[in-house]
Enzyme design. Sequence first.
Site, PDB file in Angstrom:
ATOM      1  N   GLU A 138       0.849  -1.196   0.000  1.00  0.00           N
ATOM      2  CA  GLU A 138       0.000   0.000   0.000  1.00  0.00           C
ATOM      3  C   GLU A 138       0.882   1.243   0.000  1.00  0.00           C
ATOM      4  OE1 GLU A 138      -4.078   1.576   2.130  1.00  0.00           O
ATOM      5  OE2 GLU A 138      -2.509   0.770   3.409  1.00  0.00           O
ATOM      6  N   MET A 144       0.391  -2.865   8.656  1.00  0.00           N
ATOM      7  CA  MET A 144      -0.267  -2.949   7.353  1.00  0.00           C
ATOM      8  C   MET A 144      -1.232  -4.109   7.358  1.00  0.00           C
ATOM      9  SD  MET A 144      -0.859  -1.895   4.370  1.00  0.00           S
ATOM     10  CE  MET A 144      -1.993  -2.703   3.249  1.00  0.00           C
ATOM     11  N   GLU A 184      -6.018  -2.820  12.642  1.00  0.00           N
ATOM     12  CA  GLU A 184      -5.685  -3.626  11.468  1.00  0.00           C
ATOM     13  C   GLU A 184      -6.702  -4.745  11.252  1.00  0.00           C
ATOM     14  OE1 GLU A 184      -3.485  -2.375   9.577  1.00  0.00           O
ATOM     15  OE2 GLU A 184      -2.875  -0.923  11.098  1.00  0.00           O
ATOM     16  N   HIS A 223      -9.771  -3.517   9.475  1.00  0.00           N
ATOM     17  CA  HIS A 223      -9.563  -3.415   8.028  1.00  0.00           C
ATOM     18  C   HIS A 223      -9.875  -4.722   7.305  1.00  0.00           C
ATOM     19  CE1 HIS A 223      -8.022   0.546   7.351  1.00  0.00           C
ATOM     20  NE2 HIS A 223      -6.963   0.408   8.127  1.00  0.00           N
ATOM     21  N   GLU A 280      -9.400   4.342   6.582  1.00  0.00           N
ATOM     22  CA  GLU A 280      -8.632   4.706   7.769  1.00  0.00           C
ATOM     23  C   GLU A 280      -9.479   5.369   8.849  1.00  0.00           C
ATOM     24  OE1 GLU A 280      -6.025   3.323   8.099  1.00  0.00           O
ATOM     25  OE2 GLU A 280      -5.360   2.883   6.067  1.00  0.00           O
TER      26      GLU A 280
END
Length: 911
Positions: free
Chosen positions: A144, A307, A342, A345, A364
């Site tokens: 990303e 990530m 995370e 996500h 985000e």
Amino acid sequence: MCKPSAQTPVRQVLPTNVKPVHYDLSLKPNLKTFVFHGRVKVDLEIKEDSTTIVLNTHDIKIHSATLASSHLKTESTQTATEITYDEKRDLATLTFQESVKANTTAVLDIVFEGVLNDQMAGFYRSSYKDDNGEVQYLATTQFEATDARRAFPCWDEPSLKATFDVTLIVPDHLTALSNMNVLSEKPYHEVGKGTEVGKLEGKHEGKEVGPITLKEVKYATTPLMSTYLLAFVVGPFEYIEAFTSGEHNGQPIRSRVYALPGSVEQGRHALNVCVLALEYFAKVFGEAYPLPKVDMVAIPDFEAGAMENWGLITYRTVALLYDEKSSSIVFKKSTAYTVCHELAHQWFGNLVTMEWWDHLWLNEGFATWVGWLAVDNIFPDWDVWTSFVNEDMPRALNLDALRSSHPIEVAVNDPAEIHQIFDAISYYKGASVIRMLSSWLGVETFLAGVRRYLHRHKLSNASTNDLWTALSEEAGVDVSNFMTLWTKRVGYPVLKVHQDDPSSFQVTQTRYLSTGDLKEEEDETVWWAPLGVLTPEKIESWTLTEKTQNFDLTSETLFKLNANQTAVYRVNYPIDIIRKFADEIKKENSGLLHNTSDRVGLLADSGNLCVSGEQTTAAFLELAEAFENETDYFVWSQLSTHLGNILSTWYGQPPAIRDAIKGLRRSLFAPVAHRLGWEFAATDDYLTNILRVLAISNAGLSKDAATIDEAKRRFWLCAGGDTEALHPNLRGPVYNIVLRAAKDEEEEIRLWDEIHKIYHDQTIPTDQRLIALSALGGAKSPTLIDRYLQMSLDENEVRGQDSIYVFRSLSTNPEARDLFWDFFSQNYDMLHAKFAKSLSLFGSAVRSSVSGFTCLDKIAEIEAFFAEKDTREYARPLQQAIEGAKVNGKWVQRDHESVAAWVEKNSGRFA
């Protein structure tokens, strides 16, 4: 500085003549020569008759490309007659002699090679030391926003989702991980060749390497996903494992933490959070976690914090590993939050992905809000929503008070721009407006709308409007009608309260700028703002929808807007109401302001409105005195923030002025430090422990003699081997206190050298080493400051990713600012080259080197320096840093006399 083109920018996207639907990717990385070889077969849908195929590559050398297609039962295979590269736009164009027909399918087969770079981007190498102190390497990924193209040729855009089969060919003694579970693992022998082909050889640093026996690891097919979420990691990892209960996922989900040998047990806290959060998210999202496993891996070199690669989440070591005995308690919360962010996500970003980077905030901002929601569920005693008001909202509001801010939803045309919007606006303002909306709709209604959104768009892409549509359907109101103002307009309002009649009040909204010089043309937005009027009897759910509105109270009473601090604005009260608030605060249980968030919000508004000139700094200092009997950590933290900000900004004022402000801070914090003491009892709760740390830090830095003496005593006991003398929670504050309190340069050098030794102690947790690294930047001695700056250039001293700790520490040290700027400007080209592929780190260096200044002549010098540079890659952080410095300079110019008068008025009280 470079000015943007007057032309309307065009989004840089790939041609749409073909569409990838499946990748079969094989990679063979060599951890000695740092070269990887690969082959990718891509199943394509042909949308238009085509003789060329354009896809993304960066630092990839394509050896061959063949295209197999079928039309009317006729199969053909052809090799690309030409392969060309557009390096500026990260494109490779493959040209074929024969056209492939629309509405058919084809398989593109590419053989390529690349480099395991050392830039923390794409498929890269990360270094560590083995038990013998020798440097070794592992391989990992960071794709990303647009770096999958560094690992293999691909269509590197979030909306071009596909499925992936991954095969890794690696040394057989190493662990190889990817997004999915392992299907097979066997010795590697290239088909049709001898067994020696199953080994790696080559040269490393001029020496022959090999042979190394290899294995082939194949993984299950992924769900439909974007390229930036693909990941692979190869290294000598150990793991710990746990399974979720399966209550809301339908089956237990295998969860693991991977780390380098000897440290994996420090992942226990993260693992415990993981298994609870996976079940919690499956419940609130109404969708089971769609993969069979989740792995979390600690990586030594990592640019970001973590990530969210689907099923294979990578972290900075300090963001994942936490030692219950030796780590500082502040990292316990940050680790829990990062894990939850995370994992959120995995649904919001991975299962449903933004259609383009304009909608980054959907990923985000939401993950920030719901990450805290999960932490609150797991650790209810942490009071995380007051923490959010105290820490996260101010990050957003401070940045968004600048002209150089940007809307939550910002147009992104060039992929080179994307890294600049991974900032406090996308994360914290995004989360703040979601919190405001969820509070107004009701959290359950809001989450029901989220479930509708996820179910409708799963395994696909979505936009901000898609979320508003789902929420509107669930709530029965047009959410987009008022939320579009918050996501597409820059800034936020300050609500000015006017009261002539004690039974009513008037509210006028204007855009808030910390510069205090709002122009008429900048004040066109009329925000929808839920007022949440707090009175002694109840909370009135009124809404401000016009520029100015009047509201009637049910009785003549004191009131406060923004009850519980759920809405995104500041409130400017008349001084007589602020003084009434101060009287309330002095009451037992703080009267009307008994909710901690309301006291934090009052301080936050007052502390920022004095920066813009809408209130005075002297009025804030007067308000601060009212909190002498405060008991809540978050209120003390907000006081610490603003008193520290005043001292940092007033660093060029006469010593008597600075000493008086320190005296006020000492009078507030020293009694708390003395009452709580230095020992941590097993019965102390989390908030008591972090208040102890805060109070001791503020007392010591404000020259409280008893605190300084005890800090020095414990420091040297700990340095002498009595580690029990200094609790891990207090080591950072103590390092800072003793350095600042050193009586001469000789003592300061002794202290600095000892802290430097701690930083290099590989046997202590990473967070403790980074605490020591940050503390070194607090030196007063120019000699030590120079040593620290030189350390930042030496990768053996400071990893590139950890340079941000150096930059931030120097930025907050008044004695270091001029030296830091001289160093940065003189070494600009070298620093830019060092961080050329990690531009967020370079942006951090720019921001840190500039933001501390208040002298307008110095700021003009800095502007002149950057006027001759190409600043497009870091334009936002540079503009924001310069504007912030000007704000502080004007603040001191405007208020230094009133603060001096306050000092004179209180002469002797805070000596």
